[in-house]
Design an enzyme around this catalytic site. Sequence first.
Site, mmCIF file in Angstrom:
data_model
loop_
_atom_site.group_PDB
_atom_site.id
_atom_site.type_symbol
_atom_site.label_atom_id
_atom_site.label_comp_id
_atom_site.label_asym_id
_atom_site.label_seq_id
_atom_site.Cartn_x
_atom_site.Cartn_y
_atom_site.Cartn_z
ATOM 1 N NE ARG A 299 -3.570 2.263 2.589
ATOM 2 C CZ ARG A 299 -4.566 2.396 3.439
ATOM 3 N NH1 ARG A 299 -4.973 1.352 4.141
ATOM 4 N NH2 ARG A 299 -5.167 3.556 3.592
ATOM 5 N NE ARG B 122 -7.646 2.214 0.619
ATOM 6 C CZ ARG B 122 -8.005 3.191 1.458
ATOM 7 N NH1 ARG B 122 -8.247 2.925 2.718
ATOM 8 N NH2 ARG B 122 -8.133 4.418 1.034
ATOM 9 C CG ASP C 295 -8.416 0.152 4.637
ATOM 10 O OD1 ASP C 295 -7.558 0.711 5.326
ATOM 11 O OD2 ASP C 295 -9.547 0.621 4.411
ATOM 12 C CG ASP D 283 -10.064 0.961 8.740
ATOM 13 O OD1 ASP D 283 -8.933 1.451 8.545
ATOM 14 O OD2 ASP D 283 -11.051 1.180 7.998
#
Length: 446
Positions: free
Chosen positions: A90, A100, A103, A105
Amino acid sequence: MLHSDPLKTTVYLGLGANLGDRDGQIHHALARLSAVPGVAVEQVSTLRDTAPFGVPAQPDYRNGVARLITSLPAMALLAVLKQLEAEAGRDMTASKGAPRPLDLDLLLYGDQHIDHRDLVVPHPRMMERNFVLEPLRELGFDVARLPLPAAKPELLSEPDELVQQSTRWLEGGCTVGLVPTMGALHEGHGALVARARQHCDRVLATIFVNPLQFGAGEDFERYPRTLDGDRALLARHGCDAVFVPDQHAMYGPSFCSYVTPDALADELEGASRPGHFRGVATVVAKLFAMARPTDAFFGRKDAQQVAILRRMTTDLAFPIRLHECPTVREHDGLALSSRNRYLAPEDRAAAPVLFMALDRMRGLFQAGQRDPAQLLAAGKALLADEPRARLDYLELRAEGSLAPLPPGEISAGRALVAAWFGSAPRTRLIDNLSLGEADLDPRVAP
Ligand code: AMP
């Protein structure tokens, strides 16, 4: 050390990818994560396709959620997640909505609330995202338990609340931008908030009709108070919190300490409004002391206020960057002001004469006129042609400091004007323009 810590905090992690081998990258990251000391991956939801929204056309996402148990502090876990995203290829410098390969989170970290520069938990947008909520349900998480995100801007009424909020932000490494106002907000205030949003991690506005800066017979009592509309405008411009104290909270019965600016405070606005800048400097110093912002944003519309507050910030050694923002104007040049709403339609139609007089002076200066008497005469002639305007002052002062100009021809300067419109009660409006600068002030649509 980490090996001997008990695994303790339950963490929910949002998983996403929309470039390359999406499932492969997610599973590889989870395997790498399981190998990190102090992290155990407990359960992973099914991965599902999600159309990207709010971003330029790009491939569908693969999304899911994983539940972990960890002994890592939240910030240490975040560092691991960032490293895994970078390892997956990324581009960590790409813009927010860019596609991307991975990811990760941090959605929830136990039941902690974290408000750090690089990490806000619970994830502030998770409630709006079905691609997070559905996998969470699949993992048996009761999404009704999720705290509703606080409505923005959060309303703070007590000085203690302001101090605590600001302290949390500062301790979380955030820069804090302060936008002091008296409310009855318009797009001029909105521009200050937007500028603060660009510069700072957190934006704090204040709304306080400060009795100290109003003289006897001025409009303190009738100054417009429009809190609901103000909060909506602040929300639109991305303000995080607004401090709206009552008078007693700011000035208790034994309040007796003031900041009294010298010199410039008795000229221009100060000559017509004795004590005005003492009131302004006192309230701003108090807001600075309570909020301890890293940055503060003021409008050039009140150029004398900015000059005085700059001096005060230096003299009293507040470690705060002051930002001076351009005047936002109506389409016809009238500077936006909370007081414009007092104007009767005929006075509203006449009020752009202030800008026109300043603009005439600027035009003459830029065409080569360097005699201040000639410039002032031209501005005054234009104002005299408008019977609805009663001039208080039209002056030329030095840029920045607003000190009187030395006698003789000028090479730069700022023109400042104040005039009254209407009668019983009359409305006082002010404006100013740099003679040397191009007309770049933003205008609102008619
Ligand atoms: P006030 O609510 O009038 O005390 O203004 C609060 C802040 O907004 C001050 O820094 C003002 O200079 C700024 N401000 C007011 N009107 C404008 C405008 N038309 N454009 C830009 N800033 C403004």
